[in-house]
Design a protein around this motif. Structure first.
Motif, short mmCIF file in Angstrom:
data_model
loop_
_atom_site.label_atom_id
_atom_site.label_comp_id
_atom_site.label_asym_id
_atom_site.label_seq_id
_atom_site.Cartn_x
_atom_site.Cartn_y
_atom_site.Cartn_z
N PHE A 146 -59.60 -31.01 67.78
CA PHE A 146 -59.81 -31.21 66.34
C PHE A 146 -60.74 -30.13 65.77
O PHE A 146 -60.53 -29.65 64.67
CB PHE A 146 -60.38 -32.62 66.08
N VAL A 147 -61.77 -29.75 66.55
CA VAL A 147 -62.69 -28.71 66.08
C VAL A 147 -61.94 -27.38 65.99
O VAL A 147 -62.14 -26.59 65.06
CB VAL A 147 -63.90 -28.59 67.02
N TRP A 148 -61.06 -27.14 66.93
CA TRP A 148 -60.27 -25.90 66.92
C TRP A 148 -59.42 -25.83 65.65
O TRP A 148 -59.38 -24.80 64.97
CB TRP A 148 -59.38 -25.86 68.18
N ILE A 149 -58.79 -26.96 65.29
CA ILE A 149 -57.99 -27.00 64.05
C ILE A 149 -58.90 -26.77 62.84
O ILE A 149 -58.56 -26.01 61.92
CB ILE A 149 -57.28 -28.37 63.93
N GLU A 150 -60.07 -27.41 62.87
CA GLU A 150 -61.02 -27.27 61.76
C GLU A 150 -61.39 -25.81 61.57
O GLU A 150 -61.43 -25.30 60.44
CB GLU A 150 -62.26 -28.11 62.09
N GLU A 151 -61.64 -25.14 62.67
CA GLU A 151 -62.05 -23.73 62.59
C GLU A 151 -60.91 -22.86 62.07
O GLU A 151 -61.13 -21.94 61.30
CB GLU A 151 -62.52 -23.25 63.97
N LYS A 159 -69.08 -20.66 57.67
CA LYS A 159 -68.19 -20.93 56.53
C LYS A 159 -68.04 -22.44 56.33
O LYS A 159 -67.93 -22.92 55.21
CB LYS A 159 -66.83 -20.30 56.78
N ARG A 160 -68.05 -23.18 57.42
CA ARG A 160 -67.90 -24.64 57.32
C ARG A 160 -69.14 -25.26 56.69
O ARG A 160 -69.05 -26.17 55.87
CB ARG A 160 -67.61 -25.25 58.69
N PHE A 161 -70.32 -24.74 57.07
CA PHE A 161 -71.55 -25.22 56.43
C PHE A 161 -71.52 -24.91 54.94
O PHE A 161 -71.87 -25.75 54.11
CB PHE A 161 -72.78 -24.55 57.06
N ALA A 162 -71.06 -23.68 54.61
CA ALA A 162 -71.02 -23.27 53.19
C ALA A 162 -70.05 -24.16 52.42
O ALA A 162 -70.33 -24.58 51.30
CB ALA A 162 -70.62 -21.81 53.10
N LEU A 163 -68.90 -24.47 53.08
CA LEU A 163 -67.91 -25.32 52.41
C LEU A 163 -68.46 -26.72 52.18
O LEU A 163 -68.20 -27.34 51.15
CB LEU A 163 -66.64 -25.39 53.28
N ASP A 164 -69.25 -27.22 53.14
CA ASP A 164 -69.86 -28.55 52.97
C ASP A 164 -70.73 -28.58 51.72
O ASP A 164 -70.75 -29.56 50.98
CB ASP A 164 -70.74 -28.90 54.18
#
Ligand code: SF4
Ligand code: SF4
Length: 485
Positions: A146-151, A159-164
């Motif tokens: 799931f983390v692989w898909i998220e990335e 980028k994920r932190f920024a998107l949050d």
């Protein structure tokens, strides 16, 4: 996943104590010391977003996890002797495993298999620590998937932190929707994959994807799909931290020779940043924080052995990468034991726990072997006619009636022959040959006759044998023959 942020509780008493330490003596309170805590704004987000890490142990973990996932989905599609090779057929109360059918009466074998698996896990844990958690546990495999898909969809950790933090926009909405849709599809396939061990797989996938499945089948598939989605998408390390019993009791299996992911504090401290090739008195830890960034459970392994650590080795690869960049010796974080750290590692065969669990696992495996070799493909139960113990015939014979419950435990129809034997010459009245379909149980009434003069006792022992035609498979059971003696 929220990270709890500890803040010191301040009240009027301890605030005045900070301002005036003497007031502490007056009200007999222990002076408090303020420890700076993390500021909410300094945290990138309230989630753990692990950084993707490459390296030796990550290649092993990815390989093993991929194999596990592939086996999970493909095994139900393997056929053997014209049937699904592995199937827990609940409606027919059978467990089919490559041509061997286990019935509820055989479930002691399954119990022994589970006990043996537990001892094998303990055996591995004593020497290799939580190798199961890091490399084989489905929770780890699905979470990393799931983390692989998220990335792939939302980008790197930063980028994920920024998107949050970013306000809702079309871009954020579309990324989030795509991620959850992808997670949903994997979760639904996982639900099907799991139920395919209970319902013939080829029909199940077609029925689910064409919305043609029965209510209960669809309910179970969706139930497991939702569990997978929540588990691997949202709960992740919380399952390991709060729900998994193994993480709680594994420490009792550990000893000084157990290999765990360990930070070599003697070599690493005192830590501190520096430039490459800069001469320094500091220890080897350059405080790059990579080992924390890659950790799926968000811990800092430099704080010592923690139950949250699933031994995935991501921090080992991350630290080795940093050590290589700085030209230091690798394995500042490594899989090593307490004894290994001080060069006193003993071979595994000298560990009593390792030997003990190994012997226990061998005993369990032998019990399974004996159970399986003593297992017959026929099951026989004899029930006496309880209404009439015996009947005398006009020809000076005594007859007893029985019902033979015979089960054909194979997956093919079989012909059987019934024999009776004992101290007296018994004789079966009627047909003694029968055909039983695959997996069926037949209640077969039989009448046995014996010459009254030949009987020596009451009751006398009688043995029934049901033998499969054209091979050696047979089963025997004793009962009593009653007479007027
Ligand atoms: S501390 Fe290291 S081995 Fe343990 S869970 Fe975190 S990354 Fe994995
Ligand atoms: S990855 Fe290694 S060098 Fe970097 S902070 Fe962790 S232990 Fe120190």
């Amino acid at each position: 996943m929220s990270v709890p942020i500890e803040k010191p509780m301040l009240n009027n008493n301890n605030i005045s104590a900070i301002k005036n330490p003497n007031s502490q003596r007056q009200n007999n309170r222990i002076p408090i010391k303020l420890i700076p805590t993390l500021q909410v704004d300094s945290l990138p987000s309230d989630k753990i977003h692990m950084r993707q890490q490459k390296g030796y142990f990550q290649r092993i973990r990815t390989g093993m996890n991929s194999l596990l996932v592939a086996l999970f989905f493909l095994l139900p599609f393997i056929s053997y002797q014209g049937r699904q090779a592995i199937l827990f057929n609940i409606s027919e109360q059978q467990f089919i495993f490559f041509g061997t059918t286990l019935w509820p009466q055989d479930f002691t074998i399954l119990a022994w298999v589970l006990i043996a698996a537990a001892f094998l896990l303990f055996f591995a844990t004593v020497f290799w620590g939580r190798v199961w958690c890091g490399y084989l546990c489905p929770q780890t495999a699905w979470t990393f998937m799931f983390v692989w898909i998220e990335e792939r969809i939302e980008g790197s950790r930063n980028k994920r932190f920024a998107l949050d933090k970013a306000p809702m926009s079309f871009k954020k909405f579309s990324k989030r929707t795509s991620k959850h849709l992808a997670w949903g599809v994997i979760a639904l396939l996982t639900g099907c994959g799991f139920i395919a061990y209970f319902i013939p797989a080829r029909e199940l996938y077609v029925d689910i994807l064409s919305f043609d499945a029965s209510f209960w089948v669809a309910t179970w598939v969706w139930f497991f799909a939702i569990c997978t989605y929540l588990n691997a998408g949202w709960m992740r390390e919380q399952m390991c931290l709060h729900c998994c019993p193994y993480s709680r009791f594994q420490s009792v299996m550990f000893d000084a020779n157990t290999k765990t992911v360990t930070y070599d504090a003697t070599r690493g401290e005192s830590r501190g940043p520096r430039k490459r090739k800069q001469a320094t008195d500091l220890g080897d830890c350059v405080d790059c924080n990579l080992c924390v960034d890659v950790c799926p459970t968000g811990i800092d392994i430099r704080n010592g052995l923690q139950y949250e650590c699933i031994n995935c080795g991501a921090c080992v690869d991350a630290c080795n990468q940093t050590m290589e960049k700085f030209g230091y010796k690798t394995n500042l974080i490594s899989y090593t034991s307490e004894n290994g750290l001080v060069d006193k590692a003993v071979p595994f065969y000298e560990s009593y726990k390792f030997l003990g669990y190994g012997i226990a696992a061998l005993i369990m495996l032998s019990v399974i072997g004996i159970n399986i070799s003593n297992r017959t493909a026929i099951e026989l139960n004899i029930i006496r006619d309880r209404q009439t113990l015996y009947r005398e015939t006009l020809t000076d014979e005594v007859e007893n009636s029985f019902t033979l419950k015979i089960r054909n435990k194979t997956q093919q129809a079989r012909h059987y022959q019934i024999y009776v034997s004992g101290n007296t010459s018994y004789r079966l009245a009627g047909n003694s040959r029968l055909l039983i379909n695959a997996g069926e149980q037949l209640d077969y009434p039989v009448t046995v006759l014996a010459d009254l003069k030949a009987l020596e006792s009451n009751p006398s022992a009688i043995t029934f044998t049901v033998s499969e035609q054209h091979n050696n498979n047979h089963v025997t059971q004793q009962s009593n023959f009653f007479s007027p003696l």
